[in-house]
Design a protein around this motif. Structure first.
Motif, PDB file in Angstrom:
ATOM      1  N   THR A  18       7.285   1.739  -8.178  1.00  0.00           N
ATOM      2  CA  THR A  18       7.802   2.449  -7.006  1.00  0.00           C
ATOM      3  C   THR A  18       7.551   3.949  -7.118  1.00  0.00           C
ATOM      4  N   VAL A  19       7.877   4.517  -8.257  1.00  0.00           N
ATOM      5  CA  VAL A  19       7.669   5.957  -8.456  1.00  0.00           C
ATOM      6  C   VAL A  19       6.172   6.283  -8.434  1.00  0.00           C
ATOM      7  N   LYS A  20       5.348   5.404  -8.982  1.00  0.00           N
ATOM      8  CA  LYS A  20       3.900   5.638  -8.976  1.00  0.00           C
ATOM      9  C   LYS A  20       3.365   5.652  -7.541  1.00  0.00           C
ATOM     10  N   VAL A  21       3.838   4.729  -6.706  1.00  0.00           N
ATOM     11  CA  VAL A  21       3.418   4.697  -5.300  1.00  0.00           C
ATOM     12  C   VAL A  21       3.778   6.013  -4.617  1.00  0.00           C
ATOM     13  N   ILE A  22       4.969   6.519  -4.869  1.00  0.00           N
ATOM     14  CA  ILE A  22       5.406   7.769  -4.250  1.00  0.00           C
ATOM     15  C   ILE A  22       4.576   8.948  -4.767  1.00  0.00           C
ATOM     16  N   LYS A  23       4.340   9.003  -6.066  1.00  0.00           N
ATOM     17  CA  LYS A  23       3.536  10.094  -6.626  1.00  0.00           C
ATOM     18  C   LYS A  23       2.121  10.089  -6.056  1.00  0.00           C
ATOM     19  N   HIS A  28      -2.125  12.269  -2.732  1.00  0.00           N
ATOM     20  CA  HIS A  28      -3.361  11.922  -2.026  1.00  0.00           C
ATOM     21  C   HIS A  28      -3.184  11.604  -0.537  1.00  0.00           C
ATOM     22  N   GLY A  29      -1.959  11.642  -0.057  1.00  0.00           N
ATOM     23  CA  GLY A  29      -1.728  11.374   1.356  1.00  0.00           C
ATOM     24  C   GLY A  29      -1.014  10.050   1.586  1.00  0.00           C
ATOM     25  N   MET A  30      -0.414   9.963   2.738  1.00  0.00           N
ATOM     26  CA  MET A  30       0.377   8.791   3.088  1.00  0.00           C
ATOM     27  C   MET A  30      -0.498   7.642   3.572  1.00  0.00           C
ATOM     28  N   THR A  31      -0.080   6.432   3.220  1.00  0.00           N
ATOM     29  CA  THR A  31      -0.725   5.204   3.661  1.00  0.00           C
ATOM     30  C   THR A  31       0.392   4.245   4.081  1.00  0.00           C
ATOM     31  N   PRO A  32       0.058   3.090   4.651  1.00  0.00           N
ATOM     32  CA  PRO A  32       1.119   2.124   4.954  1.00  0.00           C
ATOM     33  C   PRO A  32       1.938   1.746   3.719  1.00  0.00           C
TER      34      PRO A  32
END
Length: 80
Positions: A18-23, A28-32
């Motif tokens: 979860t933290v890796k997805v947020i970092k 690098h920008g937001m994705t779905p």
């Protein structure tokens, strides 16, 4: 689906992912997938008593789904 699968098979790694997805999203920008990371992070915060802060992240995820039309992740975001 990634994080749901992870929680069901190896819950100990769910916070790390979860933290890796947020970092990655912040770097690098937001994705779905970013919405899923934020909603799970909010859920984690709420589970340790940080209800208001957790709610902010869940609200952010819901707004991302609405604003960007992330239909492919909307079910998972709403489910959490």
């Amino acid at each position: 689906r990634l994080i749901v699968s992870l929680v069901m098979t190896s819950a100990d790694f769910a916070p790390v992912v979860t933290v890796k997805v947020i970092k990655l999203s912040l770097a690098h920008g937001m994705t779905p997938m970013s919405a899923i990371g934020f909603v799970y992070f909010g859920s984690m915060l709420a589970s340790i008593g940080e209800i208001e802060e957790g709610y902010r992240f869940v609200k952010l995820a819901m707004n991302m789904v609405k604003r960007f039309g992330c239909k492919e992740v909307s079910g998972e975001v709403i489910f959490v």
